[in-house]
Design a protein around this motif. Structure first.
Motif, PDB file in Angstrom:
ATOM      1  N   SER A   1       1.255  -1.098  -0.322  1.00  0.00           N
ATOM      2  CA  SER A   1       0.033   0.248  -0.554  1.00  0.00           C
ATOM      3  C   SER A   1       0.997   1.479   0.013  1.00  0.00           C
TER       4      SER A   1
ATOM      5  N   SER B   1      -6.770  -2.362   4.018  1.00  0.00           N
ATOM      6  CA  SER B   1      -5.453  -3.227   3.753  1.00  0.00           C
ATOM      7  C   SER B   1      -5.723  -3.239   2.135  1.00  0.00           C
ATOM      8  N   PRO B   2      -5.401  -2.560   0.800  1.00  0.00           N
ATOM      9  CA  PRO B   2      -5.289  -2.446  -0.886  1.00  0.00           C
ATOM     10  C   PRO B   2      -5.209  -3.694  -0.429  1.00  0.00           C
TER      11      PRO B   2
ATOM     12  N   SER C   1      -5.151   2.841  -3.147  1.00  0.00           N
ATOM     13  CA  SER C   1      -5.064   1.546  -4.249  1.00  0.00           C
ATOM     14  C   SER C   1      -4.591   2.083  -5.284  1.00  0.00           C
TER      15      SER C   1
END
Length: 689
Positions: A228, A512-513, A550
């Motif tokens: 990320s 969290s991407p 992202s």
């Protein structure tokens, strides 16, 4: 009989290409891509200690078992010649690329070892099966799965007989360290879920051991999203010796034809009065260790009674580590230990508060039970456990649990799933519910079991009592439609082939991407899919931030694919070429299982046999020519021009010393380019075939 018919009789197509127009189209697209100029990089690192097989290194094989995709071909070609980090969304063929690269290194290096590493045993098993599916007729003695449960001597024996091995990185790292594997024979290593290659993870240990041998080996790293932040991606590039990045997104022109739309729906849910009350009680409990640390000037003071965020606490903990010597001098060893204990308790309680807000009463109750149990060994928690604030929290929590007070997400999720499965077009569909915590997954599954249309099963990791057999049994049952709703923790996000699903419910937002992209990628593979995000008030900011991060990291990755514009990352500059200078392998499109079967590597001692390619590689069958002629779709000259392209490919695939076959190819090529009527032309055609 027409002349076209006669030509078709003499030049049959490969069986696999003649069975469908789509495969013929795949072959022509392969030809177009293969014509594009590509210059393999020069060698910048060590050469491999094992020699390449001269009869094989002139070509590299592109299997057609999964059809032809331009982006996969381009990425494969890069990975063959460079240590590459491949970033592709879930479901777009990272495994196919890995299998193609592994197979070619197996062909090239007779005495070499190639590895496919994956973080979990079920994922290792899945990737092994994918290899067998894509590469037909592979010699089983050269293909093996290894686990740490096999004794050392058995593993040592397999390292000596097998050529392509599938295993977890922990086992390989230990075996390299203990000398069970000859490091100098390793020619290629695939790292699945490469975003794990940080810190002290076993992927890093494997690379460290292999570098110590000072011989060349190829690295292929696979990840939907490697990180990320730029620094986290750079850490992976450094740790895995990456020289190039190949990144694609679902909206890229060469990828879009193979993706389906994902309709993302965000459902915002307010807090209930019970959640508000429990939040107040949690904040009061958090204030105990936070206040102690603020008095010691280890944490900044916050406005009002609100707890600090997790990052501020971690910064304070890091500050204590840096100044531990001077702090101990003032407060003594007991004071230092109590400060560390307060930091630990504070971080735990902040996690409990997050569980309450995103998952509800039962998840918080499970947390508090474990927190209280931990006080037996962590004495620093005792002041918190004995406080009136914590006692009031546990009293109200137990009362809410008895009353079956649920988080509003539970009711909304059940409503969404019921409506979904009630629709006629979705009566045979399947759904996955993702959640962060095991306690939450169990609560969700228990809550959904009451519904008439929903048949749920929990899917969690081995650390929580599930064995590998349990996991595989549930995956297979889900694929066979034994139940319609899988309630999974992170084990369901990462890599495993769970099958086709039409609905994803994200019960929480991870921030969290990497993990959110993995969740979303579970749908929209076969047809249009739907993703529903259940967000409470505190989660929406986290989700919006994740979306921005992202997009930003994807732009950086895409820009880094072009070496001329890349300025963000520092790449590994000792990339090994692996194949000898002056040899640029030509790609061969292996269009059937029989082609791969005939491509088995021979013994090093045996004399290399050249197998003259023939016009059987022609992708125009008798039926196809007749159909085109009748419909007027293509003129005869255009059909023959296509045939010429295929013959040119055959000429490039010839072993260089086979001049006799080259001459025959040239004669046949001239004849097809300028077809003549009569017996003389038929005679020449028969001579060739």
């Amino acid at each position: 009989m027409s002349k076209t018919r006669s030509l078709a009789n003499y030049y049959p197509s490969r069986k696999s290409l003649s069975t469908s127009a789509s495969k013929s189209s795949d072959y022509h697209r392969f030809l177009e891509c293969n014509k594009q100029s590509f210059t393999p990089p020069a060698n910048c690192g060590f050469w491999p200690s094992v020699s390449a097989r001269p009869s094989s290194e002139l070509t590299w094989i592109y299997p057609s078992s999964k059809g032809f995709r331009k982006y996969q071909f381009t990425i494969c070609r890069t990975c063959i010649f460079s240590n590459t980090l491949v970033c592709l969304p879930t479901g777009l063929g990272k495994t196919f690329i890995a299998v193609t690269v592994l197979y070619n290194f197996y062909r090239w290096f007779n005495d070499g070892l190639a590895f496919f590493l994956a973080p979990t045993k079920p994922l290792v098993d899945q990737q092994y099966n994918s290899f067998v599916e894509i590469i037909a007729e592979f010699e089983q003695k050269h293909l093996r799965q290894l686990t740490g449960k096999q004794n050392k001597e058995e593993r040592r024996r397999l390292y000596g007989t097998a050529k392509v091995l599938f295993m977890t990185p922990q086992t390989l790292a230990n075996d390299l360290k203990n000398g069970l594997v000859d490091k100098t024979k390793v020619t290629c290593v695939v790292f699945d879920e490469a975003h794990r290659a940080t810190g002290n993870y076993a992927y890093c240990a494997v690379i460290k051991e292999l570098l110590s041998a000072r011989t060349g080996f190829r690295v292929l790293a696979l990840s939907a999203t490697p990180g990320s932040q730029v620094r986290s991606v750079q850490e992976i590039i450094t740790n895995l010796c990456i020289s190039k990045i190949e990144a694609r997104g679902e909206d890229d022109a060469d990828v879009k034809p193979y993706t389906h739309c994902k309709n993302v729906e965000i459902v915002r849910l307010p807090k209930t009065s019970e959640i508000y009350r429990l939040e107040e009680l949690m904040v009061s409990a958090i204030a105990i260790p936070q206040g102690q640390l603020q008095k010691l000037r280890l944490l900044p003071f916050s406005r009002g009674s609100r707890p600090l965020n997790k990052m501020a606490v971690l910064d304070g903990q890091e500050k204590l580590k840096r100044t531990s010597g001077s702090f101990e001098g003032v407060h003594g060893k007991g004071g230092l230990m109590m400060a560390y204990s307060n930091f630990s308790s504070l971080l735990s309680l902040l996690g409990g508060l997050s569980m309450l807000l995103t998952h509800g009463v039962e998840s918080l109750k499970s947390f508090c039970d474990k927190f209280s149990e931990g006080a037996k060994t962590k004495k620093g928690r005792l002041p918190i456990i004995k406080s009136k604030e914590y006692k009031e929290l546990t009293r109200y929590l137990n009362e809410s649990s008895r009353k079956r007070v649920n988080h509003p997400k539970l009711e909304k999720m059940k409503e969404l799933l019921t409506i979904f499965f009630r629709q006629e077009e979705h009566k045979d569909s399947q759904a996955i519910v993702f959640t962060l915590f095991v306690s939450s997954a169990q609560e969700i599954c228990k809550y959904l079991e009451d519904g008439p249309l929903i048949t749920p099963k929990v899917f969690i990791g081995q650390a929580n009592g599930f064995t590998q057999k349990d996991q595989l049994r549930i995956i297979n049952s889900f694929k066979e439609h034994a139940f319609n709703t899988l309630v999974a923790t992170c084990i369901g996000e990462e890599g495993l082939d769970i099958g086709y699903v039409d609905l994803i419910v994200s019960y929480d937002c991870t921030g969290s991407p990497v993990r959110m992209i993995q969740r979303f990628g579970r749908t929209g593979r076969r047809q249009e899919g739907k993703v529903v995000l259940l967000l409470c008030e505190d989660e929406e900011k986290k989700y919006n931030k994740m979306q921005r991060v992202s997009k930003d990291i994807y732009k950086i990755l895409k820009k880094s694919c072009d070496a001329s514009t890349q300025r963000t990352f520092s790449f590994y500059d000792l990339n090994p070429r692996m194949i000898r200078e002056g040899i640029d392998p030509t790609c061969v499109y292996a269009a059937s299982k029989e082609d791969l079967k005939n491509d088995k590597p021979s013994s090093r001692k045996s004399k290399a046999k050249s197998v003259p390619p023939s016009l059987k590689t022609l992708a125009i069958s008798e039926e196809a020519i007749e159909e085109k002629k009748e419909t007027g779709e293509d003129s005869l000259s255009e059909i023959l021009e296509e045939a010429w392209d295929l013959i040119e490919l055959d000429k490039r695939d010839l072993p260089r010393e086979d001049s006799f076959t080259s001459e025959l190819i040239s004669q046949a090529a001239e004849l097809i380019a300028e077809p003549k009527q009569g017996a003389e032309s038929d005679k020449k055609l028969k001579l060739y075939t």
